[in-house]
Design an enzyme around this catalytic site. Sequence first.
Site, short mmCIF file in Angstrom:
data_model
loop_
_atom_site.label_atom_id
_atom_site.label_comp_id
_atom_site.label_asym_id
_atom_site.label_seq_id
_atom_site.Cartn_x
_atom_site.Cartn_y
_atom_site.Cartn_z
N PHE A 80 28.43 -13.37 10.51
CA PHE A 80 29.29 -12.60 9.86
C PHE A 80 30.26 -13.43 8.92
CE2 PHE A 80 28.38 -10.27 14.14
CZ PHE A 80 28.02 -9.20 13.62
N LYS A 84 34.66 -11.66 1.61
CA LYS A 84 33.94 -10.19 1.17
C LYS A 84 34.70 -9.29 0.06
CE LYS A 84 36.38 -7.55 4.49
NZ LYS A 84 36.50 -6.46 5.58
N SER A 124 24.41 -7.17 2.22
CA SER A 124 25.27 -6.04 1.68
C SER A 124 24.63 -5.26 0.79
CB SER A 124 26.72 -6.42 1.28
OG SER A 124 27.21 -5.19 0.48
N TYR A 148 30.60 -11.80 -5.56
CA TYR A 148 30.16 -11.47 -4.30
C TYR A 148 28.86 -11.00 -3.94
CZ TYR A 148 30.24 -9.07 0.17
OH TYR A 148 29.94 -8.43 1.52
N LYS A 152 25.80 -12.98 -1.64
CA LYS A 152 24.92 -12.56 -0.46
C LYS A 152 23.38 -12.67 -1.06
CE LYS A 152 27.89 -11.08 2.58
NZ LYS A 152 28.00 -11.69 3.68
N PHE A 217 39.63 6.61 -7.90
CA PHE A 217 39.35 6.05 -9.11
C PHE A 217 38.11 6.78 -9.94
CE2 PHE A 217 40.51 2.14 -6.54
CZ PHE A 217 41.69 2.10 -7.21
N ASP A 294 32.59 -0.16 -10.67
CA ASP A 294 31.91 0.84 -9.66
C ASP A 294 30.64 1.76 -10.51
OD1 ASP A 294 33.67 0.48 -7.48
OD2 ASP A 294 34.95 2.34 -8.06
P1 NAD Z 1 36.27 -9.80 7.86
O1 NAD Z 1 36.93 -10.44 7.05
O2 NAD Z 1 36.79 -8.90 8.86
O3 NAD Z 1 35.31 -11.00 8.87
C1 NAD Z 1 34.79 -12.01 8.42
C2 NAD Z 1 35.42 -13.09 9.47
O4 NAD Z 1 34.79 -14.41 9.00
C3 NAD Z 1 36.86 -13.17 9.63
O5 NAD Z 1 37.13 -13.19 10.92
C4 NAD Z 1 37.24 -14.52 8.79
O6 NAD Z 1 38.25 -15.26 9.53
C5 NAD Z 1 35.89 -15.43 9.13
N1 NAD Z 1 35.41 -16.54 8.18
C6 NAD Z 1 35.61 -16.37 6.85
N2 NAD Z 1 35.18 -17.76 6.33
C7 NAD Z 1 34.97 -18.31 7.38
C8 NAD Z 1 34.48 -19.68 7.33
N3 NAD Z 1 34.37 -20.51 6.33
N4 NAD Z 1 34.35 -20.29 8.78
C9 NAD Z 1 34.74 -19.68 9.73
N5 NAD Z 1 34.87 -18.17 9.85
C10 NAD Z 1 35.14 -17.82 8.56
O7 NAD Z 1 34.69 -9.12 7.30
P2 NAD Z 1 33.83 -7.93 7.93
O8 NAD Z 1 34.27 -6.62 7.16
O9 NAD Z 1 33.95 -7.93 9.34
O10 NAD Z 1 32.39 -8.50 7.18
C11 NAD Z 1 31.77 -9.38 8.08
C12 NAD Z 1 30.42 -9.96 7.32
O11 NAD Z 1 29.90 -8.57 6.97
C13 NAD Z 1 30.72 -10.30 5.97
O12 NAD Z 1 29.87 -11.36 5.72
C14 NAD Z 1 30.81 -9.41 5.01
O13 NAD Z 1 30.47 -9.81 3.71
C15 NAD Z 1 29.64 -8.47 5.42
N6 NAD Z 1 29.70 -6.92 4.99
C16 NAD Z 1 30.92 -6.37 5.13
C17 NAD Z 1 30.88 -5.00 4.48
C18 NAD Z 1 32.24 -4.35 4.54
O14 NAD Z 1 32.39 -3.40 3.99
N7 NAD Z 1 33.03 -4.77 5.59
C19 NAD Z 1 30.05 -4.48 3.96
C20 NAD Z 1 28.86 -5.29 3.80
C21 NAD Z 1 28.61 -6.70 4.09
C1 WQD Z 2 34.22 3.42 -2.21
C2 WQD Z 2 34.65 4.85 -3.10
C3 WQD Z 2 35.74 3.97 -4.99
C4 WQD Z 2 39.36 2.64 -3.12
C5 WQD Z 2 32.36 -2.19 -1.52
C6 WQD Z 2 31.95 -3.36 -1.93
C7 WQD Z 2 30.60 -3.48 -1.25
C8 WQD Z 2 30.93 -3.48 0.38
C9 WQD Z 2 31.52 -2.22 0.70
C10 WQD Z 2 31.12 -5.69 1.34
C11 WQD Z 2 34.21 4.29 -4.53
C12 WQD Z 2 36.56 4.89 -4.32
C13 WQD Z 2 38.02 3.30 -3.34
C14 WQD Z 2 40.39 3.53 -3.77
C15 WQD Z 2 39.00 5.09 -4.38
N1 WQD Z 2 31.47 -4.45 0.88
N2 WQD Z 2 37.85 4.27 -4.19
N3 WQD Z 2 40.26 4.86 -4.32
O1 WQD Z 2 33.14 -0.15 -3.69
O2 WQD Z 2 31.51 1.21 -2.33
O3 WQD Z 2 31.87 -1.05 -1.81
O4 WQD Z 2 32.76 -2.22 -0.07
O5 WQD Z 2 29.81 -5.94 1.27
O6 WQD Z 2 30.06 -4.52 -1.44
O7 WQD Z 2 31.82 -3.28 -3.21
O8 WQD Z 2 33.62 0.72 -1.23
O9 WQD Z 2 35.79 1.53 -0.31
O10 WQD Z 2 35.90 0.03 -2.27
O11 WQD Z 2 35.05 2.21 -2.66
O12 WQD Z 2 38.85 6.25 -5.30
O13 WQD Z 2 41.55 3.31 -3.49
O14 WQD Z 2 35.98 4.94 -2.92
O15 WQD Z 2 35.79 4.07 -6.51
O16 WQD Z 2 33.78 5.37 -5.09
P1 WQD Z 2 32.65 0.35 -2.47
P2 WQD Z 2 35.10 1.00 -1.53
#
Ligand code: NAD
Ligand code: WQD
Length: 345
Positions: A80, A84, A124, A148, A152, A217, A294
């Site tokens: 994880f 991000k 992602s 970003y 990935k 947005f 977006d």
């Molecule tokens: P998060 O930031 O809450 O968790 C990531 C964790 O990784 C954190 O605890 C951070 O301290 C740790 N970390 C970062 N860099 C590090 C490093 N170099 N060494 C060790 N630890 C490190 O994020 P999350 O939302 O839990 O996301 C987890 C994973 O899922 C990420 O890879 C993110 O890109 C991916 N992801 C998240 C989302 C989302 O919307 N939350 C969507 C798609 C993919």
């Molecule tokens: C969702 C919708 C915005 C905030 C992102 C990353 C993606 C993944 C998930 C990690 C959109 C609208 C948002 C606000 C708004 N993360 N919005 N006002 O952009 O779909 O995805 O998070 O992998 O990589 O790009 O998610 O929650 O930012 O936006 O109107 O203050 O909400 O325009 O339509 P997004 P989001």
Amino acid sequence: MNILLTGGAGYIGSLACVRLIEAGERPVIYDNLSNSSAAVVDRIAALTGVRPELVEGDIRDRARLDELLKRSPFDAAIHFAGSKAVGESTRDPLLYYDNNVHGSRVLLSALHDAGVRSIVFSSSATVYGDPDTVPLDEQAPTRPANTYGRTKLVIENMLRDLAVAAPDWSVTLLRYFNPVGAHPSGQLGEDPQGPPNNLVPYIAQVAVGRRPHLTVFGDDYATPDGTGVRDYIHVMDLVDGHIAALRRRHGQPGVRTYNLGTGRGHSVMEVLQAFERAAGRSIAHVVAPRRPGDVARYWADPALAARDLDWRAVRSLDDMCRDAWRWQKDNPDGYAAAPDRIRTA
Ligand code: NAD
Ligand code: WQD
């Protein structure tokens, strides 16, 4: 199984840790706490009765990884850890190539040399970029629109190349759509530092009085109500997808890629209204121009995960908002009250 959770103190990793413990596995968290708090370990212990080990370390620190891998034999890793934030990745691309790509490279070398051959990677839906058609299946073209997303995709490709060179590797790439919500107890959830980038945490902070209003947005997209449409998935469904992936894929060599989504889209206004129902209050919003980068709409075709992993998302948008609200109202400042809170710039 002994499972290494890189980034296991974060939003998704901490909830995966709970579920793994409940499933009888033995997770060890490896996290540099750059975007999380050691306080999650107390919460995990309170919820499960088991305190997982937290090793504070960076995935770019090979010596630290080797030390851990030498003393604890792992059956698999769930990776994880990473950065991000889309906007930050555009402003500081080298940070993202360093932390995400270089960090994953160091981690994979360490795992490989230690004989660990099983990994589940947090990818992602952002790797798809602007889709030609929806729903998106795993064969859709990948053309990420930001740094970003490109990091990935580089990591996905690095894992694919590794599995060609070393065919005993089992690699599962999970492409998350929009994870939202929290643990149903309200004890673990998303704790963004500074103004949230994402929709649901922003709405939650408006609902609890930390921010005056949501900025929507754009309301001129080609969608039913003009606002952006996404596939929001309850984070507990998402972590259940990891358990399913571990169960089905462990020991199966090769690479498999799965979408983790619900298969349906919701607009910004639908999410706002669902959150209003959950919180029992109205939530102010203003409409502003579109956010650069977006796209109008996307959602998953999750059929492959259903077929191969026997996994489906079962929780509704109302469940997501209910649990996000419980977490926000019970922890209005996130983990900030915890003395060991690590703040990042
Ligand atoms: P998060 O930031 O809450 O968790 C990531 C964790 O990784 C954190 O605890 C951070 O301290 C740790 N970390 C970062 N860099 C590090 C490093 N170099 N060494 C060790 N630890 C490190 O994020 P999350 O939302 O839990 O996301 C987890 C994973 O899922 C990420 O890879 C993110 O890109 C991916 N992801 C998240 C989302 C989302 O919307 N939350 C969507 C798609 C993919
Ligand atoms: C969702 C919708 C915005 C905030 C992102 C990353 C993606 C993944 C998930 C990690 C959109 C609208 C948002 C606000 C708004 N993360 N919005 N006002 O952009 O779909 O995805 O998070 O992998 O990589 O790009 O998610 O929650 O930012 O936006 O109107 O203050 O909400 O325009 O339509 P997004 P989001």
